[in-house]
Design a protein around this motif. Structure first.
Motif, PDB file in Angstrom:
ATOM      1  N   UNK A   1      83.130   0.236  16.665  1.00 28.34           N
ATOM      2  CA  UNK A   1      82.980   0.453  18.105  1.00 28.34           C
ATOM      3  C   UNK A   1      82.335   1.802  18.407  1.00 28.34           C
ATOM      4  N   UNK A   2      82.785   2.880  17.758  1.00 25.91           N
ATOM      5  CA  UNK A   2      82.254   4.198  18.096  1.00 25.91           C
ATOM      6  C   UNK A   2      80.778   4.298  17.719  1.00 25.91           C
ATOM      7  N   UNK A   3      80.355   3.616  16.646  1.00 25.20           N
ATOM      8  CA  UNK A   3      78.935   3.620  16.285  1.00 25.20           C
ATOM      9  C   UNK A   3      78.141   2.804  17.291  1.00 25.20           C
ATOM     10  N   UNK A   4      78.654   1.636  17.658  1.00 23.67           N
ATOM     11  CA  UNK A   4      77.999   0.803  18.668  1.00 23.67           C
ATOM     12  C   UNK A   4      77.795   1.588  19.968  1.00 23.67           C
ATOM     13  N   UNK A   5      78.849   2.224  20.441  1.00 26.06           N
ATOM     14  CA  UNK A   5      78.767   2.987  21.687  1.00 26.06           C
ATOM     15  C   UNK A   5      77.823   4.173  21.545  1.00 26.06           C
ATOM     16  N   UNK A   6      77.853   4.838  20.372  1.00 29.30           N
ATOM     17  CA  UNK A   6      76.970   5.989  20.163  1.00 29.30           C
ATOM     18  C   UNK A   6      75.503   5.569  20.208  1.00 29.30           C
ATOM     19  N   UNK A   7      75.170   4.436  19.591  1.00 31.04           N
ATOM     20  CA  UNK A   7      73.794   3.938  19.626  1.00 31.04           C
ATOM     21  C   UNK A   7      73.369   3.609  21.063  1.00 31.04           C
ATOM     22  N   UNK A   8      74.234   2.938  21.790  1.00 29.02           N
ATOM     23  CA  UNK A   8      73.906   2.549  23.166  1.00 29.02           C
ATOM     24  C   UNK A   8      73.658   3.775  24.035  1.00 29.02           C
ATOM     25  N   UNK A   9      74.595   4.732  23.989  1.00 28.89           N
ATOM     26  CA  UNK A   9      74.476   5.918  24.840  1.00 28.89           C
ATOM     27  C   UNK A   9      73.272   6.763  24.426  1.00 28.89           C
ATOM     28  N   UNK A  10      73.065   6.935  23.130  1.00 32.41           N
ATOM     29  CA  UNK A  10      71.933   7.741  22.659  1.00 32.41           C
ATOM     30  C   UNK A  10      70.613   7.099  23.069  1.00 32.41           C
TER      31      UNK A  10
ATOM     32  N   UNK B   1      64.580   2.606  22.763  1.00 30.77           N
ATOM     33  CA  UNK B   1      64.691   1.152  22.702  1.00 30.77           C
ATOM     34  C   UNK B   1      65.153   0.670  21.340  1.00 30.77           C
ATOM     35  N   UNK B   2      64.671   1.324  20.280  1.00 26.10           N
ATOM     36  CA  UNK B   2      65.086   0.952  18.918  1.00 26.10           C
ATOM     37  C   UNK B   2      66.586   1.172  18.734  1.00 26.10           C
ATOM     38  N   UNK B   3      67.100   2.297  19.246  1.00 22.53           N
ATOM     39  CA  UNK B   3      68.536   2.553  19.141  1.00 22.53           C
ATOM     40  C   UNK B   3      69.349   1.485  19.877  1.00 22.53           C
ATOM     41  N   UNK B   4      68.882   1.085  21.051  1.00 21.62           N
ATOM     42  CA  UNK B   4      69.591   0.059  21.810  1.00 21.62           C
ATOM     43  C   UNK B   4      69.621  -1.256  21.039  1.00 21.62           C
TER      44      UNK B   4
ATOM     45  N   UNK C   1      79.558   8.530  27.302  1.00 21.34           N
ATOM     46  CA  UNK C   1      80.241   8.533  26.007  1.00 21.34           C
ATOM     47  C   UNK C   1      81.752   8.446  26.199  1.00 21.34           C
ATOM     48  N   UNK C   2      82.257   9.194  27.191  1.00 22.83           N
ATOM     49  CA  UNK C   2      83.684   9.120  27.485  1.00 22.83           C
ATOM     50  C   UNK C   2      84.082   7.758  28.018  1.00 22.83           C
TER      51      UNK C   2
ATOM     52  N   UNK D   1      62.837  14.147  24.339  1.00 16.77           N
ATOM     53  CA  UNK D   1      64.028  14.755  23.759  1.00 16.77           C
ATOM     54  C   UNK D   1      64.965  13.651  23.290  1.00 16.77           C
ATOM     55  N   UNK D   2      65.080  13.497  21.978  1.00 12.51           N
ATOM     56  CA  UNK D   2      65.954  12.464  21.427  1.00 12.51           C
ATOM     57  C   UNK D   2      67.406  12.920  21.516  1.00 12.51           C
ATOM     58  N   UNK D   3      68.255  12.001  21.947  1.00 14.71           N
ATOM     59  CA  UNK D   3      69.669  12.291  22.131  1.00 14.71           C
ATOM     60  C   UNK D   3      70.487  11.653  21.014  1.00 14.71           C
ATOM     61  N   UNK D   4      71.586  12.311  20.651  1.00 15.02           N
ATOM     62  CA  UNK D   4      72.460  11.770  19.620  1.00 15.02           C
ATOM     63  C   UNK D   4      73.818  12.425  19.661  1.00 15.02           C
ATOM     64  N   UNK D   5      74.733  11.918  18.837  1.00 15.63           N
ATOM     65  CA  UNK D   5      76.098  12.432  18.809  1.00 15.63           C
ATOM     66  C   UNK D   5      76.118  13.899  18.431  1.00 15.63           C
ATOM     67  N   UNK D   6      76.936  14.672  19.131  1.00 14.42           N
ATOM     68  CA  UNK D   6      76.985  16.121  18.926  1.00 14.42           C
ATOM     69  C   UNK D   6      77.994  16.494  17.842  1.00 14.42           C
TER      70      UNK D   6
END
Length: 576
Positions: free
Chosen positions: A59-68, A335-338, A301-302, A88-93
């Motif tokens: 779940x946390x990976x799925x959500x991280x990909x969607x949000x990023x 789009x690829x991340x989604x 993310x929250x 600017x590419x976004x990702x988990x901090x």
């Protein structure tokens, strides 16, 4: 100030240009390949540290990909004031590893979700009024907090090196971690610029391949995962009790959120510098947009139940390497991340990476964060005695509280929860010291300026009185007056879009006078106008006035914010 050619000759496509779709798609894939491990592994590490159920990883990976993916697209294609307008590419901090693990240990993913969402409001507030905090939340403050984050997280990451199944301790774990470490560091030392970008990914692959003969790479989860589908578990929910566990961790989350905002600030500024063919002043309205998009990402993310995100500095490295700063690349990457979010086998593959590989990878990541994030930010803030005091005392306070070396028996229990975290203790110290220094600087001479015919005269008299009181000679005083008068005339030359009053703040630092004008939004930018002087003939009128200002001022910085403009001009008492 010397005029020079600042054209970016290596840039193939600027931010507002459109490369072919095929090239954009390829570069989008390249960017995602470089950052996907960080996006996925960071929340997984938090769950491993906290001892959470591994089934929650999907779940946390799925959500991280969607949000990023969503926030990367938002950065590239802003909606109103939300987004920077740059790739600017976004990702988990990674900055949230320590506090995130503490939240999961204390109250599970539900508490982490609530803390991430509420701390995002801090960043959104900061973005809305960024100009208010420009003298308090400085690069030096952000730098020392980043360094303390590393100090806090490092022992946890080294523990992953030996966290292996029974029977694999010793040589298997050491060899797996060693290959990962040597591969990444070796490429960083001996590889070309192209290969250095791929170093972390190559190191993770090499370490994982090394782990296979020792049975450290469990493929059962990969085989069981579907090719296309949703995570095994659903949304973890949110803990809305707001009990003592929340309030004990919220200050730490808020401070790390501010640090993330400072990093996003730096990435947004760097991207503007490398994303255009010619030199131009930094547009801080775009920086505010980047912070807002980052804040939206943290909020989502929250709400989705994963770790907060941030901009990745890899974005700037890719532009410098490929020469392509086009927004279209980030749109394809987002789009690829989604799409990848709905491929469970990708998530399962990333979850199967052995702990020693993850530990070695994170150790290098933290080392880079300490230097490129922490030390670089401190250096950007200037190595003055003031900044040295902030960094030195804050770093010492953070490490001392982290090791429980400062009278722990005298602190009440509720304070232990807050101050035993070195990043929180040192971060609060840095913010307080920076605020105190700003109060000292805030005792400046201030002049409220109207819009009538006597404006220039009032500025002339104000500067003369203050300069003479400071002991400046006649020539230096006259330079100061000319700079102030020309600056005011530029600001009042029909460029204002609001009726906000103009104010002048004057302070003296050693041999330098710094004039800061606060004003409503303007269409023109004095810093940009001076930068264009080389392309214009000497002429008369405004060109001549700008040349006078250019020759007399030591520096000119004109910053546009959504809530107004700030023009800072410095003048040396000894001339330049």
């Amino acid at each position: 100030m010397k005029e020079e050619d600042n054209t970016n000759h290596q840039l193939l496509y600027a931010a507002d240009e459109t490369p072919p779709h095929g090239l954009s798609l390829f570069l989008g894939f390249q960017a995602i390949a470089l950052i996907i491990s960080g996006i996925a592994l960071t929340p997984v590490v938090v769950l491993r540290i906290a001892g959470a159920d591994a089934v929650q990883n999907s779940w946390v990976i799925f959500a991280a990909f969607i949000i990023s993916g969503l926030t990367t697209c938002l950065q590239a294609r802003p909606i109103g004031r939300w987004g920077s307008g740059y790739p600017l590419f976004m990702g988990t901090s990674g900055a949230f590893i320590a506090v995130g693990a503490a939240a999961v240990e204390s109250g599970g993913l539900a508490l982490l979700a609530t803390l991430a969402a509420t701390s995002a409001l801090v960043q959104l507030a900061l973005a809305a009024r960024l100009s208010w905090f420009r003298n308090v939340i400085t690069p030096s403050v952000g730098g020392v907090i980043v360094m303390l984050i590393v100090v806090t997280v490092f022992p946890v990451c080294t523990g992953l090196l030996t966290k292996v199944p029974a029977g694999s301790e010793g040589m298997p774990a050491a060899l797996t971690a060693g290959v990962t470490f040597v591969a990444i560091v070796g490429i960083a030392i001996f590889g070309s610029k192209r290969w250095r970008l791929w170093g972390p990914l190559i190191g993770v692959v090499a370490g994982t391949l090394t782990a296979i003969p020792f049975g450290l790479f469990d493929t059962s989860g990969i085989k069981a995962a579907a090719w296309i589908g949703f995570p095994q578990v659903g949304w973890p929910g949110m803990d809305l009790s707001f009990d003592s566990r929340f309030w004990a961790l919220f200050p730490a989350f808020a401070i790390v959120t501010v640090v993330g905002a400072i990093e996003t600030f730096g990435d947004a500024v760097s991207m503007q510098r490398c994303g255009h063919r010619g030199s131009r002043p930094i547009d801080f309205r775009s920086v505010q947009g980047a912070l807002r998009a980052d804040g939206v990402g943290n909020l989502l993310s929250g709400l989705f139940g994963t770790l907060p995100n941030t901009t990745y500095s890899t974005s700037v490295s890719l532009v410098e390497f490929t020469g392509v700063a086009a927004r279209r690349v980030a749109l394809y990457g987002g789009g690829i991340l989604l799409i990848l979010a709905f491929f469970p086998k990708v998530s399962a593959l990333l979850q199967a990476i052995p702990n020693p590989v993850v530990g070695a990878y994170l150790i290098i990541l933290l080392a880079i964060l300490f230097s490129a994030g922490g030390i670089r930010l401190v250096a950007n803030g200037g190595l003055s005695a003031e900044n040295g005091l902030i960094v030195g005392i804050s770093f010492w306070m953070g490490t001392a509280f982290q090791s429980k070396a400062i009278f722990p028996a005298l602190m009440p229990e509720w304070m232990h929860t807050l101050m035993d975290n070195g990043m929180t203790a040192g971060g609060l110290t840095a913010l307080v010291l920076s605020w105190l220094f700003s109060l000292r600087r805030g005792r400046s001479n201030v002049l409220k300026i109207g819009k009538g015919s006597g404006v220039v005269g009032s500025v002339h008299e104000f500067l003369e009185e203050r300069a003479l009181a400071q002991g400046w000679d006649e020539d230096a005083t006259r330079r100061l007056q000319l700079v102030g008068e020309e600056s005011v005339m530029f600001l009042l030359d029909g460029n204002n879009e609001t009726d906000k009053a103009l104010s002048l703040s004057l302070r003296f630092e050693e041999s330098k006078a710094i004039l800061e004008f606060a004003y409503g939004a303007t269409a023109a930018n004095l810093e940009a106008a001076i930068g264009e002087l080389a392309e214009k003939s000497a002429g008369t009128g405004q060109n001549a006035a700008l040349r006078i200002l250019n020759s007399l001022a030591a520096s000119v910085e004109h910053h546009h914010f959504n809530d107004g403009d700030f023009l800072a001009v410095s003048v040396e008492s000894r001339g330049i």
